[in-house]
Design an enzyme around this catalytic site. Structure first.
Site, PDB file in Angstrom:
ATOM      1  N   LYS A  69       0.827  -1.210   0.000  1.00 38.64           N
ATOM      2  CA  LYS A  69       0.000   0.000   0.000  1.00 38.64           C
ATOM      3  C   LYS A  69       0.852   1.247   0.000  1.00 38.64           C
ATOM      4  CE  LYS A  69      -4.196   1.685   0.516  1.00 38.64           C
ATOM      5  NZ  LYS A  69      -3.849   2.625  -0.548  1.00 38.64           N
ATOM      6  N   LYS A  93       5.469   2.766   8.549  1.00 36.94           N
ATOM      7  CA  LYS A  93       4.298   3.521   8.986  1.00 36.94           C
ATOM      8  C   LYS A  93       3.117   2.582   9.251  1.00 36.94           C
ATOM      9  CE  LYS A  93       3.693   6.954   6.124  1.00 36.94           C
ATOM     10  NZ  LYS A  93       3.144   7.804   5.030  1.00 36.94           N
ATOM     11  N   LYS A 105       5.140   2.422  -2.983  1.00 42.55           N
ATOM     12  CA  LYS A 105       4.968   3.816  -3.415  1.00 42.55           C
ATOM     13  C   LYS A 105       5.129   3.890  -4.915  1.00 42.55           C
ATOM     14  CE  LYS A 105       4.414   7.854  -1.372  1.00 42.55           C
ATOM     15  NZ  LYS A 105       3.802   8.027  -0.046  1.00 42.55           N
ATOM     16  N   SER A 360      -7.359   4.840   4.459  1.00 46.62           N
ATOM     17  CA  SER A 360      -7.313   4.031   3.231  1.00 46.62           C
ATOM     18  C   SER A 360      -7.642   2.574   3.554  1.00 46.62           C
ATOM     19  CB  SER A 360      -5.916   4.079   2.609  1.00 46.62           C
ATOM     20  OG  SER A 360      -5.772   5.199   1.786  1.00 46.62           O
TER      21      SER A 360
END
Ligand code: GLU
Length: 467
Positions: A69, A93, A105, A360
């Protein structure tokens, strides 16, 4: 700064924290490595009929949990090193806030303002096609989201492209941060900024920690400076102001402004819309350049733009007592040490801006469940609360007004549940890393990395090596 290597910076912070964990070198190396790096170059047709080749990347940093993600950014600063660093940060994170995803990313190296809406749509759809072609997107594979230079509009194009070419029932879950009527969720747009606020608020609630940096507890009355009034910076600032903090400085691309008595955020946003910038806003002093306000007198500094903003050039001049890292990687490792020595509290990016990916996660759950949160329970809750309130009225003299009844019997709809889930995540995770900070006598960034490495290390240990 040409010698700046973002991925190295992330790994330096990782190595520092790894020393406080029990894992062997090889396993740490496995946690640190970017598992898959995709670089693509594809042509698009411009509105004038000419052809341009566009460079794009997608990096999947860690597959310890799936899907991976992370956002997609459109900027001229995008390159492989940056995308790898940002993908790695996503892994840490997600681990810190217990969001069950690996990190990823993406980025496209364009100056988005140089393209028409139709051209941006062609770029986005073609990029999505390339990701599909290479198996780098899917609700159980890798799920993009907005980042610097992208928004719900681009996510809508990604979802539509994917769905046109896939017969999967969960296709909507291939991307998050979508428009509401295309499978998005209430609260996602505001989520990163609101999460930044919850994190800063939680830090300020801890009286002892505040005393140690010479501040009173609470947000009210504290002064702050924000760098970047994009989606994250704006919503962080809005929440701060609504809780009684005073915005004394703002930095944007065209320059920076300061007023020690406070700047009206809503009026400034109106001004920015019509003038295209912030400099010259009524009642404020325009400073010499856009980074000058970072050095201004304030309690809290919120860098909400790009990486490498607080570096060895300006670190000595930063006066803020709290640095709330809303951007990814705004502080270099050197600057971090300098600012820390001065006694400031740095609330690190790998925790503080996790509100976006947290919501998200809720959006992705909504998509694969095919039902909005609260749809089944809201009315049931409201009717139960109403019955309880009427029993209270029967056994006591208390009579509730209609307004009170409405408030007390309110059930959780999507917006309320998302907000509660976001707050809970930010508050709990802050206390988790703050605890580790005390146990190891380290800073919050190192504590957040220790937290992430411990969680990842245990999973990798249990999984073993395949085959
Ligand atoms: N781009 C955001 C970030 O850096 C959100 C990522 C996501 O929602 O997947 O955290």
């Amino acid at each position: 700064m040409s010698d700046y290597k973002f991925y190295d910076q992330v790994n330096k912070a990782f190595d520092k924290a790894a020393a406080y964990t029990r894992f062997e070198k090889g396993l740490l190396e496995q946690i640190k490595s970017c598992n898959d790096v995709l670089h693509i170059a594809f042509p698009i047709e411009k509105d004038d009929g000419s052809i341009e080749v566009i460079q794009g990347w997608r990096v999947e940093h860690s597959h310890h949990k799936l899907p991976t993600k992370g956002g997609i950014r459109y900027s001229m600063m995008v390159n492989e090193d940056e995308t790898m660093a940002l993908a790695a940060l996503m892994t840490y994170k997600c681990a810190v806030v217990n969001v069950p995803f690996g990190g990823a990313k993406g980025g496209i190296m364009i100056e988005r303002n140089n393209y028409s809406e139709r051209e941006l749509e062609r770029i986005t759809r073609r990029y999505t096609f390339q990701l599909m072609n290479k198996n780098f997107i899917g609700p159980g594979i890798d799920v993009p989201a907005p980042d610097y230079g992208t928004s719900a509009r681009e996510m809508g194009w990604i979802m539509d492209t994917y769905r046109q070419m896939s017969s999967e029932i969960d296709a909507e879950g291939c991307v998050t941060g979508k428009p509401l009527n295309q499978g998005g969720i209430r609260g996602r747009t505001e989520a990163t900024g609101r999460g930044v606020f919850f994190g800063i608020q939680e830090a300020c609630t801890n009286k002892e920690d505040m005393e140690s940096i010479g501040l009173d507890g609470g947000i009210e009355g504290k002064t702050f400076v924000v760098q970047g009034l994009g989606n994250v910076g704006y919503h962080a600032a809005k929440n701060m102001v609504e809780s009684g903090a005073v915005m004394v400085g703002v930095a944007e691309i065209d320059g920076s402004i300061y007023n020690e008595n406070g700047i009206d955020l809503d009026k400034l946003m109106e001004f920015k819309k019509t003038s295209g910038g912030i400099t010259g806003f009524e009642g404020t002093k325009t400073l010499k350049d856009s980074s000058a306000v970072l050095e201004a007198e304030c309690d809290i500094l919120i860098p909400a733009a790009l990486e490498n903003q607080l570096n060895k050039k300006n670190a000595n001049k930063i006066k803020a007592k709290i640095i709330g890292e809303a951007a990814n990687g705004p502080t270099t490792t050197e600057a971090h040490e300098i600012i820390k020595k001065r006694g400031a509290l740095i609330i690190p990016d790998n925790y503080l801006n996790a509100g976006g990916v947290t919501v998200s996660y809720f959006e992705w759950l909504k998509n694969i469940q095919h039902v909005r949160f609260g749809r089944m329970g809201k009315r049931f809750e409201e009717e139960s609360y109403t019955r309880i309130l009427s029993v209270i009225e029967t056994v006591s003299d208390r009579r509730f007004t209609d307004k009170e009844l409405k408030h007390l019997a309110k059930g959780g709809g999507e917006a309320e549940l998302v907000d509660a889930g976001l707050k809970d995540t930010m508050v709990d995770s802050y206390n988790e890393i703050n605890e580790l900070r005390k146990v190891h006598d380290v800073d919050l960034r190192t504590a957040a990395f220790i937290n992430a490495i411990n969680k990842l290390g245990e999973i990798y240990e249990q999984m073993g090596i395949f085959p």
